[in-house]
Design an enzyme around this catalytic site. Structure first.
Site, PDB file in Angstrom:
ATOM      1  N   GLY A  11       6.402  45.661  -4.528  1.00  0.00           N
ATOM      2  CA  GLY A  11       7.130  45.616  -3.262  1.00  0.00           C
ATOM      3  C   GLY A  11       7.141  44.214  -2.692  1.00  0.00           C
ATOM      4  O   GLY A  11       6.201  43.437  -2.903  1.00  0.00           O
ATOM      5  N   SER A  12       8.217  43.874  -1.991  1.00  0.00           N
ATOM      6  CA  SER A  12       8.361  42.498  -1.493  1.00  0.00           C
ATOM      7  C   SER A  12       9.154  42.460  -0.191  1.00  0.00           C
ATOM      8  O   SER A  12       9.892  41.517   0.059  1.00  0.00           O
ATOM      9  CB  SER A  12       9.082  41.649  -2.543  1.00  0.00           C
ATOM     10  OG  SER A  12      10.345  42.243  -2.826  1.00  0.00           O
ATOM     11  N   GLY A  13       8.984  43.491   0.630  1.00  0.00           N
ATOM     12  CA  GLY A  13       9.630  43.485   1.939  1.00  0.00           C
ATOM     13  C   GLY A  13       8.835  42.632   2.919  1.00  0.00           C
ATOM     14  O   GLY A  13       8.097  41.719   2.525  1.00  0.00           O
ATOM     15  N   ASN A  14       8.947  42.940   4.194  1.00  0.00           N
ATOM     16  CA  ASN A  14       8.272  42.187   5.243  1.00  0.00           C
ATOM     17  C   ASN A  14       6.750  42.221   5.063  1.00  0.00           C
ATOM     18  O   ASN A  14       6.084  41.179   4.989  1.00  0.00           O
ATOM     19  CB  ASN A  14       8.710  42.787   6.586  1.00  0.00           C
ATOM     20  CG  ASN A  14       8.177  42.056   7.796  1.00  0.00           C
ATOM     21  OD1 ASN A  14       7.541  42.660   8.653  1.00  0.00           O
ATOM     22  ND2 ASN A  14       8.432  40.770   7.898  1.00  0.00           N
ATOM     23  N   TRP A  15       6.181  43.401   4.932  1.00  0.00           N
ATOM     24  CA  TRP A  15       4.729  43.559   4.806  1.00  0.00           C
ATOM     25  C   TRP A  15       4.265  43.123   3.415  1.00  0.00           C
ATOM     26  O   TRP A  15       3.245  42.456   3.268  1.00  0.00           O
ATOM     27  CB  TRP A  15       4.358  45.004   5.103  1.00  0.00           C
ATOM     28  CG  TRP A  15       2.916  45.406   5.156  1.00  0.00           C
ATOM     29  CD1 TRP A  15       2.423  46.643   4.826  1.00  0.00           C
ATOM     30  CD2 TRP A  15       1.767  44.661   5.600  1.00  0.00           C
ATOM     31  NE1 TRP A  15       1.062  46.695   5.018  1.00  0.00           N
ATOM     32  CE2 TRP A  15       0.631  45.482   5.491  1.00  0.00           C
ATOM     33  CE3 TRP A  15       1.592  43.346   6.058  1.00  0.00           C
ATOM     34  CZ2 TRP A  15      -0.657  45.061   5.824  1.00  0.00           C
ATOM     35  CZ3 TRP A  15       0.297  42.918   6.397  1.00  0.00           C
ATOM     36  CH2 TRP A  15      -0.799  43.770   6.282  1.00  0.00           C
ATOM     37  N   GLY A  16       5.033  43.463   2.384  1.00  0.00           N
ATOM     38  CA  GLY A  16       4.668  43.048   1.030  1.00  0.00           C
ATOM     39  C   GLY A  16       4.594  41.539   0.892  1.00  0.00           C
ATOM     40  O   GLY A  16       3.685  40.994   0.251  1.00  0.00           O
ATOM     41  N   ALA A 154       3.204  42.670  10.394  1.00  0.00           N
ATOM     42  CA  ALA A 154       3.348  41.759   9.250  1.00  0.00           C
ATOM     43  C   ALA A 154       3.522  40.296   9.652  1.00  0.00           C
ATOM     44  O   ALA A 154       2.879  39.411   9.083  1.00  0.00           O
ATOM     45  CB  ALA A 154       4.517  42.211   8.377  1.00  0.00           C
ATOM     46  N   LYS A 205       0.720  57.586  12.953  1.00  0.00           N
ATOM     47  CA  LYS A 205       0.877  56.728  14.138  1.00  0.00           C
ATOM     48  C   LYS A 205       2.325  56.275  14.313  1.00  0.00           C
ATOM     49  O   LYS A 205       2.765  55.989  15.426  1.00  0.00           O
ATOM     50  CB  LYS A 205      -0.088  55.544  14.090  1.00  0.00           C
ATOM     51  CG  LYS A 205       0.045  54.670  12.848  1.00  0.00           C
ATOM     52  CD  LYS A 205       0.884  53.447  13.067  1.00  0.00           C
ATOM     53  CE  LYS A 205       1.192  52.758  11.760  1.00  0.00           C
ATOM     54  NZ  LYS A 205       1.799  51.447  11.928  1.00  0.00           N
TER      55      LYS A 205
END
Length: 351
Positions: A11-16, A154, A205
């Site tokens: 994965g390589s989104g915002n958090w990744g 992130a 949450k």
């Protein structure tokens, strides 16, 4: 000395991308990890160029984490099997609805000593009801899986602002190994054995944060939002206890970063809150707002509310979770946003 452990970030989104900054830096410093870190990138075109090529030449994920450089030892790989080939440590950080397909694709290409950690905040519904993302990975890939959840927005992690996080691990040795991979002076990690509760906190949450965003959109004020957070926490604890496999839920886990801390930060600063506020103010659909506000990335709160609602309905327990239910009905059944307030007024906690 054992060969250094190869790391693959799925994965390589915002958090990744934010977590790749930490992993890349630690892999350069610690001899137990191979220096090169492969990061699987879902290939897409950005300004006429392939995203993986931009990351590998500019060392920046210009689409999902602009303004923050990635270490040069983090290599973007567009083919998942190539990224995961021979990997000893797998870090899963993709939207939860894609996990089954990705695990199927990776079958047979990881190392025999592979272990995983999931940073995915979501749950799945199976034929027997609740299914944790870690369970899906464990069953599909035959590896031990830890989880990391916490009050970790992130962009703040990428900016190296101080925060805490929680690793839940049923095998302490693996939890401590991932702590070595992920901890920095500004990203402090506690390891606990109540892994299922840690994971449930991370998913549930987001539902509460959508409710908090609705209240912000209605301009209800901080007192109302505090009530949403408190009642949401009560429903999170009740849901975890209801669905725990072996009555192992510890109330202390909710006091870790994965619990009340993550709930507070998400209800004040996260994307679920932000999009829910816009939903209440504009009347636009969640899908429209995802495109406008999140570069098309999927919002986890509404999806998780749907999965939780279907599980509760299956068990005949909908009325015991009015806040979770209200979020689902506002998002998917065209109920008015003001129903959020009605649900607070008539919550079983007050009867």
């Amino acid at each position: 000395m054992a060969a250094p452990l190869k790391v693959c970030i799925v994965g390589s989104g915002n958090w990744g991308s934010a977590i790749a900054r930490i992993i890349g830096s630690n892999a350069q410093k610690l001899q137990c990890f191979a220096t090169t870190v492969k990061m699987w990138v879902y290939e897409e075109m950005v300004n006429g160029k392939k995203l993986s090529e931009i990351i590998n030449t500019e060392h920046e994920n210009v689409k999902y984490l602009p303004g923050y450089k990635l270490p040069e030892n983090v290599v973007a790989v567009p083919q998942l099997r190539d990224a995961a080939d021979g990997a000893d440590l797998l870090v899963f950080v993709v939207p939860h609805q894609f996990i089954r397909k990705l695990c199927d694709e990776m079958m047979g290409c990881v190392s025999e000593r592979a272990r995983g950690i999931t940073l995915i905040k979501g749950i799945d519904e199976g034929p027997e009801g609740l299914k944790l993302i870690s369970d899906i990975i464990r069953e599909k890939m035959g590896i031990d899986v830890s989880v990391l959840m916490g009050a970790n927005i992130a962009n703040e992690v990428a900016a190296e602002k101080f925060c805490e996080s929680t690793i839940g691990s049923k095998v302490l040795e693996n939890g401590l190994l991932f702590k070595d991979l992920l901890q920095t002076p500004n990203f402090r990690i506690t390891v606990v054995d109540d892994a299922d509760t840690v994971e449930l906190c991370g998913a549930l949450k987001n539902i509460v944060a959508v409710g908090a965003g609705f209240c912000d959109g209605l301009q209800c004020g901080d007192n109302t939002k505090a009530a949403v957070i408190r009642l949401g926490l009560m429903e999170m604890i009740a849901f975890a206890k209801l669905f725990s496999k072996d009555d192992s839920v510890s109330s202390a886990t909710f006091l870790e970063s994965c619990g009340v801390a993550d709930l507070i930060t998400t209800c004040y600063g996260g994307r679920n809150r932000r999009v829910a506020e816009a939903f209440a103010k504009t009347g636009k659909s969640i899908e429209e707002l995802e495109k406008e506000m999140l570069n098309g990335q999927k919002l986890q709160g509404p999806l998780t509310s749907a999965e939780v609602y279907h599980i509760l309905k299956q068990k005949g327990l909908v009325e015991k979770f009015p806040l979770f239910t209200a979020v689902y009905q506002i998002c998917f059944e065209d109920k008015p946003v003001r129903d959020m307030i009605t649900c607070l007024q008539s919550h079983p906690e007050h009867l």
